[in-house]
Write a protein that holds these residues in place. Structure first.
Motif, PDB file in Angstrom:
ATOM      1  N   LEU A 202       0.857  -1.168   0.000  1.00 26.47           N
ATOM      2  CA  LEU A 202       0.000   0.000   0.000  1.00 26.47           C
ATOM      3  C   LEU A 202       0.899   1.225   0.000  1.00 26.47           C
ATOM      4  N   LEU A 203       0.657   2.129  -0.940  1.00 25.57           N
ATOM      5  CA  LEU A 203       1.501   3.315  -1.048  1.00 25.57           C
ATOM      6  C   LEU A 203       0.703   4.540  -0.626  1.00 25.57           C
ATOM      7  N   ASP A 204       1.402   5.503  -0.026  1.00 22.91           N
ATOM      8  CA  ASP A 204       0.717   6.769   0.248  1.00 22.91           C
ATOM      9  C   ASP A 204       0.898   7.681  -0.952  1.00 22.91           C
ATOM     10  N   SER A 205       0.408   8.949  -0.822  1.00 29.48           N
ATOM     11  CA  SER A 205       0.429   9.825  -1.992  1.00 29.48           C
ATOM     12  C   SER A 205       1.859  10.146  -2.431  1.00 29.48           C
ATOM     13  N   ARG A 206       2.836   9.998  -1.521  1.00 25.28           N
ATOM     14  CA  ARG A 206       4.215  10.244  -1.923  1.00 25.28           C
ATOM     15  C   ARG A 206       4.930   8.959  -2.318  1.00 25.28           C
ATOM     16  N   ARG A 207       4.144   7.917  -2.532  1.00 21.39           N
ATOM     17  CA  ARG A 207       4.623   6.622  -2.992  1.00 21.39           C
ATOM     18  C   ARG A 207       5.551   5.943  -2.001  1.00 21.39           C
ATOM     19  N   ASN A 208       5.385   6.273  -0.733  1.00 18.29           N
ATOM     20  CA  ASN A 208       6.081   5.497   0.287  1.00 18.29           C
ATOM     21  C   ASN A 208       5.218   4.301   0.614  1.00 18.29           C
ATOM     22  N   ARG A 209       5.886   3.211   0.943  1.00 13.99           N
ATOM     23  CA  ARG A 209       5.121   2.042   1.357  1.00 13.99           C
ATOM     24  C   ARG A 209       4.621   2.278   2.781  1.00 13.99           C
ATOM     25  N   VAL A 210       3.343   2.137   2.985  1.00 14.80           N
ATOM     26  CA  VAL A 210       2.828   2.324   4.328  1.00 14.80           C
ATOM     27  C   VAL A 210       2.298   1.022   4.916  1.00 14.80           C
ATOM     28  N   ASP A 211       2.023   0.064   4.080  1.00 20.48           N
ATOM     29  CA  ASP A 211       1.570  -1.209   4.615  1.00 20.48           C
ATOM     30  C   ASP A 211       1.730  -2.280   3.537  1.00 20.48           C
ATOM     31  N   GLU A 212       1.714  -3.508   3.934  1.00 19.16           N
ATOM     32  CA  GLU A 212       1.772  -4.586   2.960  1.00 19.16           C
ATOM     33  C   GLU A 212       1.153  -5.831   3.559  1.00 19.16           C
TER      34      GLU A 212
ATOM     35  N   ASN B  26       1.336   0.685  14.159  1.00 18.07           N
ATOM     36  CA  ASN B  26       1.427  -0.183  12.994  1.00 18.07           C
ATOM     37  C   ASN B  26       2.380   0.396  11.952  1.00 18.07           C
ATOM     38  N   LEU B  27       2.216   1.683  11.723  1.00 17.63           N
ATOM     39  CA  LEU B  27       3.052   2.358  10.738  1.00 17.63           C
ATOM     40  C   LEU B  27       4.516   2.313  11.182  1.00 17.63           C
ATOM     41  N   ALA B  28       4.704   2.599  12.483  1.00 20.14           N
ATOM     42  CA  ALA B  28       6.074   2.601  13.004  1.00 20.14           C
ATOM     43  C   ALA B  28       6.684   1.206  12.877  1.00 20.14           C
ATOM     44  N   ALA B  29       5.875   0.198  13.251  1.00 18.99           N
ATOM     45  CA  ALA B  29       6.369  -1.171  13.170  1.00 18.99           C
ATOM     46  C   ALA B  29       6.655  -1.555  11.725  1.00 18.99           C
ATOM     47  N   PHE B  30       5.785  -1.090  10.830  1.00 16.43           N
ATOM     48  CA  PHE B  30       5.986  -1.397   9.410  1.00 16.43           C
ATOM     49  C   PHE B  30       7.288  -0.787   8.903  1.00 16.43           C
ATOM     50  N   MET B  31       7.498   0.487   9.315  1.00 20.10           N
ATOM     51  CA  MET B  31       8.741   1.131   8.890  1.00 20.10           C
ATOM     52  C   MET B  31       9.943   0.366   9.436  1.00 20.10           C
TER      53      MET B  31
END
Lengths: 573, 98
Positions: A202-212, B26-31
């Motif tokens: 899942l990408l945010d608007s800046r194309r960083n991965r935020v979830d998978e 979750n976001l922090a853990a994902f990063m």
């Protein structure tokens, strides 16, 4: 007090306030209604399209490549390793719309802007194109940092072969997509490959991965240990290459086998190729000659003719054979020895490599004895060690061979074998009559996967071994195979090459096959040099020194105790 | 009735806050996991390089450097002496092994 309260209540009930209240309520209702309608429009009526949009821009399914397993030699030294690399790809449509980003991108990738434009043009309308494949991760990092829209990096793997040309034929190759295409890389494809995984990011608007989330788990490829010894492999290749150069041979092979377990310790060919840089590599370089190329074994087959004679009772170890006058007529053809050897013992026939002697012995055999033994030794059938393209060679199967054909078989003409087949057959002599099933897979502790096959008695094997020791004595034809402090049993062959339907004048295959230490054989080796065009072409002059040099190193390296201490020292190294 | 409503409202507000917090975690853990995956990749790359390097050393470099820089060579047959500790019975190969 109460009057005042009543008055206030009264105020709200005035028609003016009541109307205002209704208007506010109506506006709010309308507003909520509008929101609800919008929600229904977005979530129900238009849902598909929007979800697709969201997925397209914020969700991406990516492949997680499985790392290919490591191929290593018997000691764990790597023969084929995968190193991660990054491939840069682009969505042509997106990149085409951002020409301002091209100069920096081209600079990082080391391609010209014209090339990029041409490539983009060629891939117009498609969803994917490679810009550059297999960059080292360090070189790909700046590309990622540029953050160009439509440009993506994909993790892939590249194969590196530390043993280089020496082991190239056995280890094999993978193609650019990491599929095995030759050698053990192909044979073990299933095990080595593993299974790619899939995940959705899942990408945010800046194309960083935020979830998978994982769609399919990745399963890494399994590591495999081969029976080869990298050091021995290298020594064998070097000595073979040196000999091929010195004697101007068209090619050559060397095979070293553990006599008991049947493990192939070294299998190498010239010409070979550098698997890490395949520029200019042709089919000639890729061919695994030891496994694919067949040749008539010539005199190297004679120990087996003797074995057949001993087994059938047609001869016994103490027999003597009259080879005078040094020639023999069979079916209108004349067979010659280099000179008149007079009366020879069986050992003398092997040591002098007398054709007349061996044919006289073979003539006493039952008609099919030789063919049957050769078939039992695996000639005419592929060795099935798992390498791609194994040749079966040729062995006449049917009965009713003419006398000249039977005679030819006895000194190694009329059948053809590979170097690997010859090595396998020699394990029977080394192993007291039991032929080891060959393998290129490591068998810890020397435990054999398949049981060996008895092809003749231990007594026969020992008698033949003793005769081959005579051949490797100072006056024998395999004298140059002798090793200081070790007892060696060896047999050479110098075979006329069959070319364009006839035996070509002055064209030979030089062979030496043998084993050491002769008292308790541990190693079997076959060295073949194809078409030596130098001054020397005899197996004993061209191939025997390769045998001697490689075997010397192998015996020392494997800590095999010497069994010939105090034996007359030999001169040549 | 009123207090029940109040508690429900409070619970809602709290869970809403918690949701925000969990999302953040979750976001922090994902990063973190991304970072670790990067690390894994890097270590893997290094492992591959080290394997390859080890193979090059064992197979090639040690011998060629011993020859070139230290002037070492395999002893010629005449220079190898064997000491027999027990006559002819078992052979101790002293000094001959590399």
């Amino acid at each position: 007090m109460s009057r005042r309260r009543n008055a206030r209540k009264k105020d709200f009930r005035t028609p003016r306030y009541a109307r205002r209240g209704r208007v506010v309520a109506a506006v709010m209702l309308l507003a909520f209604g509008a929101l609800a309608a919008r929600a229904v429009y977005l979530q129900v009526l238009n849902a598909g399209e929007l979800q697709a949009y969201g997925k397209k821009h914020h969700q991406r399914e990516v492949t997680v490549p499985a790392a290919r397993g490591v191929l290593s030699d018997r000691n764990g030294t790597a023969l084929a390793v995968s190193t991660p690399v990054d491939s840069v790809s682009a969505v042509p449509g997106e990149l085409a719309q951002a020409p301002q980003s091209w100069p920096a991108l081209c600079k990082q990738l080391g391609i010209s802007r014209q090339t990029l434009r041409r490539e983009l043009e060629a891939h117009r309308g498609r969803g994917f194109m490679y810009l550059k494949r297999h960059l080292p991760p360090a070189a790909a990092a700046p590309v990622r940092a540029l953050g160009v829209r439509g440009v993506h990096l994909r993790r892939e793997y590249r194969r590196y072969y530390p043993a280089g040309a020496a082991a190239a034929h056995v280890v094999g190759l993978t193609d650019v997509d990491m599929r095995g295409i030759d050698g053990m890389e192909l044979a073990l494809e299933e095990t080595l490959r593993g299974e790619d995984g899939k995940k959705v990011v899942l990408l945010d608007s800046r194309r960083n991965r935020v979830d998978e989330w994982v769609r399919k788990g990745v399963r890494g490829g399994g590591d495999v240990r081969l029976s080869l010894d990298s050091r021995l492999q290298r020594i064998a290749h070097r000595e073979l290459a040196k000999a091929a150069r010195r004697h101007r041979a068209a090619g050559g092979s060397a095979v070293v086998v553990d006599a008991q377990s049947g493990e192939v310790l070294a299998l190498t060919n010239v010409p070979s190729f550098n698997p890490n840089n395949r520029k200019g590599v042709t089919h000639r370089h890729l061919r695994n000659r030891a496994v694919i190329d067949v040749f008539e074994p010539g005199s190297a087959i004679k120990p087996f003719t003797i074995a057949a004679a001993l087994e059938s009772g047609a001869a016994s170890p103490g027999d003597r054979v009259q080879t005078s006058p040094g020639w023999l007529r069979i079916g209108g053809k004349t067979l010659r020895d280099p000179r008149d050897f007079g009366e020879l013992t069986l050992g003398g026939v092997v040591a002098e490599s007398s054709n007349v002697g061996i044919v006289k012995i073979a003539q006493k055999l039952p008609p099919r004895a030789l063919q049957d033994l050769f078939a039992a030794l695996g000639f005419g059938a592929p060795p099935a060690i798992g390498l791609p393209g194994e040749s079966a060679g040729v062995l006449p199967r049917g009965g009713g061979l003419r006398p000249i054909e039977r005679a030819s078989l006895s000194y190694g003409y009329g059948l053809s074998v590979t170097a690997l087949q010859l090595a396998r057959a020699y394990t029977a002599i080394a192993n007291d009559g039991i032929m080891a099933p060959l393998t290129v897979m490591h068998r810890p502790g020397g435990a054999s996967g398949r049981p060996g096959q008895r092809v003749f008695t231990a007594a026969t094997a020992r008698a033949v071994r003793a005769m081959m020791e005579q051949a490797a004595a100072a006056a024998g034809t395999a004298a140059q195979a002798r090793i200081a402090h070790y007892r060696v049993a060896a047999k050479t062959g110098t075979v006329k090459k069959f070319m364009d339907g006839a035996y070509a004048a002055g064209r030979y295959t030089a062979v030496t096959a043998g084993l050491a230490p002769a008292s308790r054989p541990r190693l079997v080796m076959v060295a073949v040099l194809d078409d030596p065009r130098g001054e020397k072409y005899y197996g004993g002059e061209v191939a025997a020194p390769v045998f001697q040099k490689v075997m010397t190193r192998a015996l020392r390296m494997l800590n095999i105790p010497p069994d010939g201490i105090g034996a007359p020292a030999r001169g040549r190294t | 009735m009123r207090s029940a409503l109040f508690i429900a409202g409070l619970a809602l507000a709290l869970s809403a806050l918690q949701l925000v917090d969990v999302r953040h975690q979750n976001l922090a853990a994902f990063m973190h996991i991304q970072q670790l995956a990067g690390e894994y990749d890097r270590l893997n790359e290094q492992w591959g390089k080290l394997l390859a390097e080890q193979a090059t050393w064992t197979v090639r470099r040690v011998e060629s450097r011993a020859r070139a820089e230290l002037g070492m060579h395999n002893p010629p047959p005449g220079a190898v002496y064997y000491l027999l500790l027990r006559p002819a019975a078992s052979v101790a190969a002293a000094g001959a092994q590399p």
